[in-house]
Design a protein around this motif. Structure first.
Motif, PDB file in Angstrom:
ATOM      1  N   PHE A 132      44.320-133.196-122.924  1.00 19.78           N
ATOM      2  CA  PHE A 132      43.179-132.272-123.136  1.00 19.78           C
ATOM      3  C   PHE A 132      42.057-132.280-124.199  1.00 19.78           C
ATOM      4  O   PHE A 132      41.270-131.721-124.744  1.00 19.78           O
ATOM      5  CB  PHE A 132      44.290-131.328-123.989  1.00 19.78           C
ATOM      6  CG  PHE A 132      45.042-131.003-123.010  1.00 19.78           C
ATOM      7  CD1 PHE A 132      44.385-129.982-121.527  1.00 19.78           C
ATOM      8  CD2 PHE A 132      46.249-131.643-122.850  1.00 19.78           C
ATOM      9  CE1 PHE A 132      45.545-129.537-120.804  1.00 19.78           C
ATOM     10  CE2 PHE A 132      47.254-130.682-122.118  1.00 19.78           C
ATOM     11  CZ  PHE A 132      47.284-130.032-120.948  1.00 19.78           C
ATOM     12  N   ALA A 133      42.547-133.925-125.013  1.00 26.91           N
ATOM     13  CA  ALA A 133      41.056-133.922-126.097  1.00 26.91           C
ATOM     14  C   ALA A 133      41.060-135.558-126.365  1.00 26.91           C
ATOM     15  O   ALA A 133      41.944-136.228-126.332  1.00 26.91           O
ATOM     16  CB  ALA A 133      42.223-133.817-127.639  1.00 26.91           C
ATOM     17  N   TRP A 134      39.890-136.010-126.812  1.00 26.37           N
ATOM     18  CA  TRP A 134      39.582-137.614-127.282  1.00 26.37           C
ATOM     19  C   TRP A 134      38.610-136.980-128.267  1.00 26.37           C
ATOM     20  O   TRP A 134      37.958-136.693-128.603  1.00 26.37           O
ATOM     21  CB  TRP A 134      38.555-137.796-125.976  1.00 26.37           C
ATOM     22  CG  TRP A 134      39.552-138.417-124.444  1.00 26.37           C
ATOM     23  CD1 TRP A 134      40.447-138.154-124.410  1.00 26.37           C
ATOM     24  CD2 TRP A 134      38.690-138.585-123.587  1.00 26.37           C
ATOM     25  NE1 TRP A 134      40.477-138.530-123.017  1.00 26.37           N
ATOM     26  CE2 TRP A 134      39.198-138.713-122.517  1.00 26.37           C
ATOM     27  CE3 TRP A 134      37.513-139.547-123.352  1.00 26.37           C
ATOM     28  CZ2 TRP A 134      38.819-139.378-121.210  1.00 26.37           C
ATOM     29  CZ3 TRP A 134      36.934-139.857-122.155  1.00 26.37           C
ATOM     30  CH2 TRP A 134      37.845-139.693-121.811  1.00 26.37           C
ATOM     31  N   ARG A 135      39.401-138.259-129.262  1.00 25.67           N
ATOM     32  CA  ARG A 135      39.390-138.739-130.824  1.00 25.67           C
ATOM     33  C   ARG A 135      38.131-139.334-130.569  1.00 25.67           C
ATOM     34  O   ARG A 135      38.641-141.154-130.495  1.00 25.67           O
ATOM     35  CB  ARG A 135      40.216-138.267-131.558  1.00 25.67           C
ATOM     36  CG  ARG A 135      39.371-137.710-133.264  1.00 25.67           C
ATOM     37  CD  ARG A 135      40.240-137.595-133.950  1.00 25.67           C
ATOM     38  NE  ARG A 135      41.870-138.530-134.384  1.00 25.67           N
ATOM     39  CZ  ARG A 135      41.050-139.413-135.333  1.00 25.67           C
ATOM     40  NH1 ARG A 135      40.437-139.717-135.747  1.00 25.67           N
ATOM     41  NH2 ARG A 135      42.724-140.551-134.862  1.00 25.67           N
ATOM     42  N   TYR A 136      36.947-139.467-131.766  1.00 23.56           N
ATOM     43  CA  TYR A 136      36.380-140.851-132.099  1.00 23.56           C
ATOM     44  C   TYR A 136      35.569-140.828-133.740  1.00 23.56           C
ATOM     45  O   TYR A 136      35.989-139.651-134.185  1.00 23.56           O
ATOM     46  CB  TYR A 136      34.632-140.559-131.433  1.00 23.56           C
ATOM     47  CG  TYR A 136      35.009-140.963-130.113  1.00 23.56           C
ATOM     48  CD1 TYR A 136      34.706-141.979-128.997  1.00 23.56           C
ATOM     49  CD2 TYR A 136      34.701-139.972-129.292  1.00 23.56           C
ATOM     50  CE1 TYR A 136      34.697-142.040-127.358  1.00 23.56           C
ATOM     51  CE2 TYR A 136      35.270-140.101-127.299  1.00 23.56           C
ATOM     52  CZ  TYR A 136      35.663-140.708-126.797  1.00 23.56           C
ATOM     53  OH  TYR A 136      35.238-141.352-126.032  1.00 23.56           O
ATOM     54  N   ASN A 173      36.666-131.514-126.424  1.00 25.46           N
ATOM     55  CA  ASN A 173      38.319-130.897-125.491  1.00 25.46           C
ATOM     56  C   ASN A 173      37.965-130.651-123.955  1.00 25.46           C
ATOM     57  O   ASN A 173      37.134-130.690-123.924  1.00 25.46           O
ATOM     58  CB  ASN A 173      38.655-129.821-125.565  1.00 25.46           C
ATOM     59  CG  ASN A 173      39.260-130.001-127.195  1.00 25.46           C
ATOM     60  OD1 ASN A 173      37.872-129.405-128.562  1.00 25.46           O
ATOM     61  ND2 ASN A 173      39.800-129.042-127.935  1.00 25.46           N
ATOM     62  N   PHE A 174      38.966-131.338-122.726  1.00 28.18           N
ATOM     63  CA  PHE A 174      39.339-130.985-121.593  1.00 28.18           C
ATOM     64  C   PHE A 174      40.074-130.318-120.811  1.00 28.18           C
ATOM     65  O   PHE A 174      40.645-129.590-121.918  1.00 28.18           O
ATOM     66  CB  PHE A 174      39.383-132.343-121.293  1.00 28.18           C
ATOM     67  CG  PHE A 174      38.881-133.651-121.865  1.00 28.18           C
ATOM     68  CD1 PHE A 174      37.271-133.934-120.880  1.00 28.18           C
ATOM     69  CD2 PHE A 174      38.790-133.979-122.409  1.00 28.18           C
ATOM     70  CE1 PHE A 174      36.600-134.310-121.419  1.00 28.18           C
ATOM     71  CE2 PHE A 174      38.148-135.625-123.054  1.00 28.18           C
ATOM     72  CZ  PHE A 174      36.722-135.750-122.468  1.00 28.18           C
ATOM     73  N   LEU A 175      39.999-128.893-119.998  1.00 26.53           N
ATOM     74  CA  LEU A 175      40.239-128.887-118.879  1.00 26.53           C
ATOM     75  C   LEU A 175      39.774-128.556-118.128  1.00 26.53           C
ATOM     76  O   LEU A 175      39.090-128.835-117.527  1.00 26.53           O
ATOM     77  CB  LEU A 175      40.732-127.090-119.443  1.00 26.53           C
ATOM     78  CG  LEU A 175      41.255-126.454-118.267  1.00 26.53           C
ATOM     79  CD1 LEU A 175      43.301-126.311-119.024  1.00 26.53           C
ATOM     80  CD2 LEU A 175      40.654-124.735-118.846  1.00 26.53           C
ATOM     81  N   ASP A 176      41.591-128.924-116.766  1.00 29.49           N
ATOM     82  CA  ASP A 176      40.550-130.063-115.992  1.00 29.49           C
ATOM     83  C   ASP A 176      40.316-130.937-115.654  1.00 29.49           C
ATOM     84  O   ASP A 176      39.406-130.784-114.149  1.00 29.49           O
ATOM     85  CB  ASP A 176      40.377-128.543-114.253  1.00 29.49           C
ATOM     86  CG  ASP A 176      41.863-127.549-114.588  1.00 29.49           C
ATOM     87  OD1 ASP A 176      42.741-127.998-114.213  1.00 29.49           O
ATOM     88  OD2 ASP A 176      41.548-126.022-114.826  1.00 29.49           O
ATOM     89  N   GLY A 177      39.444-131.719-116.828  1.00 30.03           N
ATOM     90  CA  GLY A 177      39.545-132.667-116.511  1.00 30.03           C
ATOM     91  C   GLY A 177      37.760-132.696-117.034  1.00 30.03           C
ATOM     92  O   GLY A 177      36.729-133.551-116.750  1.00 30.03           O
TER      93      GLY A 177
END
Length: 241
Positions: free
Chosen positions: A179-183, A224-228
């Motif tokens: 659900f989430a990627w952080r940089y 943030n992501f939902l269903d890709g």
């Protein structure tokens, strides 16, 4: 705290609001103004594993505003351009301006904030959110004709992108889950000479230890992501040692 950042874009903004500069001990009397002037204004710190060291400035530019520490875009300039709105931030932590699309069929929302990092004046963060972002306080937002589902950072980050498109723009994230990627990115910025002098401001800056004469500015991006697909993008700056 870093794990908490993965839970919501709101946590990211909270972190930017509460971070403070740690005061170190030591004397700076052996640093002359001429020596200070010989130091570069910015420098890239030694790279640490898994952490990029210099952010692409395009990620910090959004809707005509730039949150890079060297610019002077303010929360007031946001309200002048997008319209007056209530403060959607947290009292004594941040001052924010929030807007939603004027089109009732478009549920995109954006928010710009300042806080201790920006001196409660200069912009230090922004975020974009779709309807699915339940952490966004939409009741505090005003409608703006400038807000729609296509608003994007200068680098192309926006609502609705698929994960591979995000990876093409930002590369591999430092942390990621479904659900989430952080940089995270780091940069050293020279502290004002006046901040290094005097017994009440005796920060440890020595010409033989030049990194001690700099603030470590970091930028973080949380997607943030939902269903890709992207449902939220948060970008902000902070100060750390």
């Amino acid at each position: 705290m870093r794990r908490n950042l993965m839970r919501s874009s709101g946590a990211l903004l909270t972190r930017f609001g509460v971070l403070a500069l740690l005061v170190l001990t030591g004397m700076a009397a052996d640093l002359t103004r001429a020596q200070w002037e010989s130091l570069p204004e910015e420098k890239v710190p030694t790279e640490r594993p898994g952490i990029a060291v210099q952010i692409d400035r395009r990620h910090l530019k959004f809707m005509g505003f730039d949150i890079h520490e060297s610019t002077e875009d303010t929360i007031e300039s946001v309200r002048l351009k997008l319209g007056e709105t209530r403060d959607s931030g947290n009292e004594n932590i941040s001052n924010c301006a929030c807007y939603v699309a004027a089109d009732t069929n478009d549920e995109t929302a954006v928010e710009f904030c300042t806080g201790p990092v920006g001196g409660f004046h200069n912009l230090s963060s922004f975020r974009i959110a779709a309807k699915q972002d339940r952490y966004f306080h939409r009741h505090l937002c005003e409608k703006s004709a400038r807000v729609n589902g296509l608003v994007a950072t200068e680098s192309g980050l926006r609502i609705g992108l698929e994960k591979e498109a995000v990876r093409a723009i930002l590369g591999k994230p430092l942390e990621e889950n479904e659900f989430a990627w952080r940089y995270t990115y780091h940069l050293l910025v020279k502290r004002p000479f006046e901040d290094l002098m005097g017994s009440s401001k005796s920060l440890d800056c020595r010409i033989d230890q030049p990194d001690s004469c700099y603030l470590r500015i970091y930028s973080e991006i949380l997607v943030n992501f939902l269903d890709g697909k992207v449902t939220g993008v948060s970008v902000g700056n902070g100060i750390a040692w």
